[in-house]
Design a protein around this motif. Structure first.
Motif, PDB file in Angstrom:
ATOM      1  N   ALA A   1       0.840  -1.188   0.000  1.00  0.00           N
ATOM      2  CA  ALA A   1       0.000   0.000   0.000  1.00  0.00           C
ATOM      3  C   ALA A   1       0.879   1.243   0.000  1.00  0.00           C
ATOM      4  O   ALA A   1       1.908   1.271   0.675  1.00  0.00           O
ATOM      5  CB  ALA A   1      -0.898  -0.005   1.232  1.00  0.00           C
ATOM      6  N   PRO A   2       0.517   2.273  -0.750  1.00  0.00           N
ATOM      7  CA  PRO A   2       1.295   3.512  -0.714  1.00  0.00           C
ATOM      8  C   PRO A   2       1.403   4.046   0.712  1.00  0.00           C
ATOM      9  O   PRO A   2       0.398   4.126   1.419  1.00  0.00           O
ATOM     10  CB  PRO A   2       0.494   4.452  -1.613  1.00  0.00           C
ATOM     11  N   ALA A   3       2.614   4.418   1.107  1.00  0.00           N
ATOM     12  CA  ALA A   3       2.842   4.831   2.491  1.00  0.00           C
ATOM     13  C   ALA A   3       2.887   6.338   2.669  1.00  0.00           C
ATOM     14  O   ALA A   3       2.905   6.824   3.799  1.00  0.00           O
ATOM     15  CB  ALA A   3       4.140   4.213   3.001  1.00  0.00           C
ATOM     16  N   THR A   4       2.934   7.089   1.572  1.00  0.00           N
ATOM     17  CA  THR A   4       2.980   8.548   1.665  1.00  0.00           C
ATOM     18  C   THR A   4       1.832   9.141   0.855  1.00  0.00           C
ATOM     19  O   THR A   4       1.250   8.479  -0.019  1.00  0.00           O
ATOM     20  CB  THR A   4       4.301   9.102   1.108  1.00  0.00           C
ATOM     21  N   ALA A   5       1.554  10.414   1.135  1.00  0.00           N
ATOM     22  CA  ALA A   5       0.482  11.082   0.403  1.00  0.00           C
ATOM     23  C   ALA A   5       0.794  11.160  -1.088  1.00  0.00           C
ATOM     24  O   ALA A   5      -0.083  10.975  -1.932  1.00  0.00           O
ATOM     25  CB  ALA A   5       0.264  12.483   0.974  1.00  0.00           C
ATOM     26  N   THR A   6       2.055  11.417  -1.417  1.00  0.00           N
ATOM     27  CA  THR A   6       2.444  11.514  -2.824  1.00  0.00           C
ATOM     28  C   THR A   6       2.248  10.188  -3.534  1.00  0.00           C
ATOM     29  O   THR A   6       1.697  10.127  -4.645  1.00  0.00           O
ATOM     30  CB  THR A   6       3.910  11.969  -2.938  1.00  0.00           C
ATOM     31  N   ALA A   7       2.693   9.111  -2.891  1.00  0.00           N
ATOM     32  CA  ALA A   7       2.539   7.793  -3.499  1.00  0.00           C
ATOM     33  C   ALA A   7       1.066   7.410  -3.602  1.00  0.00           C
ATOM     34  O   ALA A   7       0.635   6.786  -4.582  1.00  0.00           O
ATOM     35  CB  ALA A   7       3.307   6.757  -2.679  1.00  0.00           C
ATOM     36  N   ALA A   8       0.296   7.783  -2.592  1.00  0.00           N
ATOM     37  CA  ALA A   8      -1.132   7.478  -2.622  1.00  0.00           C
ATOM     38  C   ALA A   8      -1.826   8.198  -3.774  1.00  0.00           C
ATOM     39  O   ALA A   8      -2.633   7.615  -4.501  1.00  0.00           O
ATOM     40  CB  ALA A   8      -1.772   7.868  -1.288  1.00  0.00           C
TER      41      ALA A   8
END
Ligand SMILES: [Zn+2]
Length: 231
Positions: free
Chosen positions: A42-49
């Motif tokens: 799962a994306p762990a940062t806001a940018t990755a999300a």
């Protein structure tokens, strides 16, 4: 915004150590599903999300959805705890289903939907649950074109006729954006939707209860299926 909102949020924050429905965390990596293949972390940062959501939206718009995690094995993995990587506050419109629009699967998104994506205490508490308890790094406020709640608001302003029953709350929440944009050239409904969605984003951003999360606003295009971030 209701005057009791701050008190409510303060009380909710105080109770933030209460037992969560699912275990907190954003970087969980389910080991396997019943395909035997490892699932993507799962994306762990806001940018990755946000990158993952926009990539999923491009798949949806192109008619090539992957529908990640939409399998029995993943459902079993999630039964013991959830790790959604984004909160989506969107409209109830049947054509704007966040999991479909962003091509995400079971357990990926914490979705809150109200007509015209208006805020109330229940919505704010739900966002806070995602941000504080589940440590979700990203909140997306998703508006869309040709929104019925916006149309009802403009209709009331044009005619002065009252709206029935509980719809009044929706119209009241959208009316400030409609008034601010009434004199602009072009599509009043589109201007209102954009202004209202950006206002909801800014209200969430300004609230210390959500300081740990990134908050963005976006517009869904019913015709193309594409999501675009709002300035
Ligand atoms: Zn709508």
């Amino acid at each position: 915004m209701a005057s009791n909102r701050r008190a409510f949020l303060t009380a909710t924050a105080t109770a933030a150590t209460a037992t969560a429905v699912g275990a907190p965390g954003v970087a969980a990596t389910p080991a396997t599903a019943d395909t035997g293949r490892p699932l993507s972390p799962a994306p762990a940062t806001a940018t990755a999300a946000l990158d993952e959501l926009l990539a999923g939206n491009r798949r949806y718009a192109a008619g090539r959805p992957r529908r990640p995690h939409d399998i029995v094995g993943h459902r079993r993995l999630l039964a013991g705890g959830q790790h959604p990587f984004a909160v989506v506050l969107g409209c109830i419109d049947s054509r704007v289903v966040p999991e479909l629009v962003f091509d995400q699967g079971l357990g990926d998104l914490l979705c809150i939907r109200t007509a015209g994506q208006v805020l109330d205490e229940a919505v704010l508490g739900s966002i806070q649950y995602g941000v504080e308890e589940l440590r979700v790094p990203l909140v997306v406020v998703l508006g869309h074109e040709r929104c019925g709640a916006v149309a009802a608001t403009l209709g009331r302003l044009r005619t002065g006729a009252p709206v029935p029953g509980h719809l009044e709350l929706l119209v009241e929440e959208i009316t400030p954006a409609a008034r601010r944009t009434r004199a602009l050239p072009g599509d009043w409904a589109e201007h209102t939707m954009r202004a209202h969605t950006a206002w909801v984003r800014d209200a969430i951003r300004a609230d210390p209860a959500f300081a740990r999360a990134s908050v963005v606003a976006a517009r869904f295009d019913l015709d193309s299926g594409l999501v675009a971030l709002l300035p």
